[in-house]
Design an enzyme around this catalytic site. Structure first.
Site, PDB file in Angstrom:
ATOM      1  N   ASP A 159      36.392  50.120  43.165  1.00 30.68           N
ATOM      2  CA  ASP A 159      35.489  51.117  43.743  1.00 30.68           C
ATOM      3  C   ASP A 159      34.320  50.379  44.392  1.00 30.68           C
ATOM      4  OD1 ASP A 159      34.187  53.451  44.381  1.00 30.68           O
ATOM      5  OD2 ASP A 159      33.517  53.887  42.352  1.00 30.68           O
ATOM      6  N   ASP A 199      40.609  57.837  34.108  1.00 32.58           N
ATOM      7  CA  ASP A 199      40.012  58.958  33.375  1.00 32.58           C
ATOM      8  C   ASP A 199      38.821  59.565  34.095  1.00 32.58           C
ATOM      9  OD1 ASP A 199      38.249  56.636  32.890  1.00 32.58           O
ATOM     10  OD2 ASP A 199      37.223  57.977  31.514  1.00 32.58           O
TER      11      ASP A 199
HETATM   12  P1  IMP Z   1      33.640  49.400  40.290  1.00 31.81           P
HETATM   13  O1  IMP Z   1      32.961  48.454  39.359  1.00 31.81           O
HETATM   14  O2  IMP Z   1      32.684  50.364  40.938  1.00 31.81           O
HETATM   15  O3  IMP Z   1      34.573  48.751  41.297  1.00 31.81           O
HETATM   16  O4  IMP Z   1      34.466  50.400  39.416  1.00 31.81           O
HETATM   17  C1  IMP Z   1      35.598  50.052  38.771  1.00 31.81           C
HETATM   18  C2  IMP Z   1      35.848  50.957  37.586  1.00 31.81           C
HETATM   19  O5  IMP Z   1      35.276  52.266  37.762  1.00 31.81           O
HETATM   20  C3  IMP Z   1      37.319  51.168  37.464  1.00 31.81           C
HETATM   21  O6  IMP Z   1      37.905  50.193  36.652  1.00 31.81           O
HETATM   22  C4  IMP Z   1      37.406  52.554  36.870  1.00 31.81           C
HETATM   23  O7  IMP Z   1      37.363  52.502  35.467  1.00 31.81           O
HETATM   24  C5  IMP Z   1      36.165  53.264  37.357  1.00 31.81           C
HETATM   25  N1  IMP Z   1      36.466  54.132  38.534  1.00 31.81           N
HETATM   26  C6  IMP Z   1      36.044  53.973  39.800  1.00 31.81           C
HETATM   27  N2  IMP Z   1      36.508  54.946  40.603  1.00 31.81           N
HETATM   28  C7  IMP Z   1      37.226  55.763  39.818  1.00 31.81           C
HETATM   29  C8  IMP Z   1      37.986  56.963  40.078  1.00 31.81           C
HETATM   30  O8  IMP Z   1      38.105  57.494  41.193  1.00 31.81           O
HETATM   31  N3  IMP Z   1      38.590  57.511  38.985  1.00 31.81           N
HETATM   32  C9  IMP Z   1      38.513  56.984  37.741  1.00 31.81           C
HETATM   33  N4  IMP Z   1      37.832  55.860  37.467  1.00 31.81           N
HETATM   34  C10 IMP Z   1      37.200  55.258  38.494  1.00 31.81           C
HETATM   35 MG    MG Z   2      37.067  54.560  33.625  1.00 30.16          MG
END
Ligand code: IMP
Ligand code: MG
Length: 187
Positions: free
Chosen positions: A107, A163
């Site tokens: 994300d 989730d």
């Molecule tokens: P980042 O650190 O923002 O890249 O987020 C990564 C983590 O956020 C992932 O491993 C997920 O656990 C959670 N995440 C981000 N987007 C989503 C989504 O659309 N649905 C569920 N979990 C998400």
């Molecule tokens: Mg999560």
């Protein structure tokens, strides 16, 4: 039936079980070819990666080590806090090894960048990253990902391990959660 109640929270299905498994066959074949001459050490980020990890790894017929990590950056909401806390990483000994980080979804990139940085301090031989999903968006962090299952729009998705407030992980498909559920206060 309660299961059907859960399904009614889903706006639309993006990838059903068959589509996910077909893509995992392709990803596993690529990873198997890339690591055929070295021992792979898989670092799986729990809990969202649970289904992905178990289905992907069973398709990789290589000797490998599996290390599961618990990392938290969301704290129950849909917005990342930007702070990534580790529970076990301090005790990892991965010096000189070939690491493959598995995460459910890319994300903002905070999680992968933090995990990669932390692992780099242990001086592994190589680090690659593999995600089931990658959101099409401008990232807060520039992260390199070597294997991507599917690209998705910037919407909140659940199922197949992913989730919202620990729910929906057991859905056998990946779908977009209805927007009105995201807006509700913590429950
Ligand atoms: P980042 O650190 O923002 O890249 O987020 C990564 C983590 O956020 C992932 O491993 C997920 O656990 C959670 N995440 C981000 N987007 C989503 C989504 O659309 N649905 C569920 N979990 C998400
Ligand atoms: Mg999560």
């Amino acid at each position: 039936m309660r299961y059907l109640e859960v399904q009614s929270d889903i706006e639309r299905v993006l990838f059903d079980g068959a589509a996910i498994h077909k893509r995992l066959d392709e990803m596993a074949a690529k990873i198997t070819a890339d690591y055929s001459d070295r021992e792979l050490v898989v670092i799986a980020i729990l809990t969202g990666t649970l289904m992905f990890m178990s289905d992907l790894l069973r398709r990789i017929p290589l000797p490998l080590k599996l290390i599961c990590l618990s990392v938290a950056s969301y704290h129950g909401k849909t917005q990342t806090s930007g702070e990534v806390s580790f529970k076990e990483l301090s005790v990892l000994d991965v010096a000189g090894q070939d690491l493959l980080i598995l995460d459910d979804i890319l994300d903002t990139g905070h999680t992968l960048e933090a995990v990669r940085k932390k692992l780099e301090t242990s001086r592994p031989r190589s680090i690659r990253a593999c995600v089931l999903l990658s959101k099409r968006k401008q990232r807060a962090r520039n992260v390199d990902v070597d294997y991507i299952g599917f690209e998705v729009d910037d919407e909140f998705v659940v199922g197949y391990g992913l989730d919202f407030m620990e729910r929906y992980r057991n859905l056998p498909y990946i779908g977009v959660l209805k927007k009105e559920l995201l807006e509700q206060p913590n429950q």
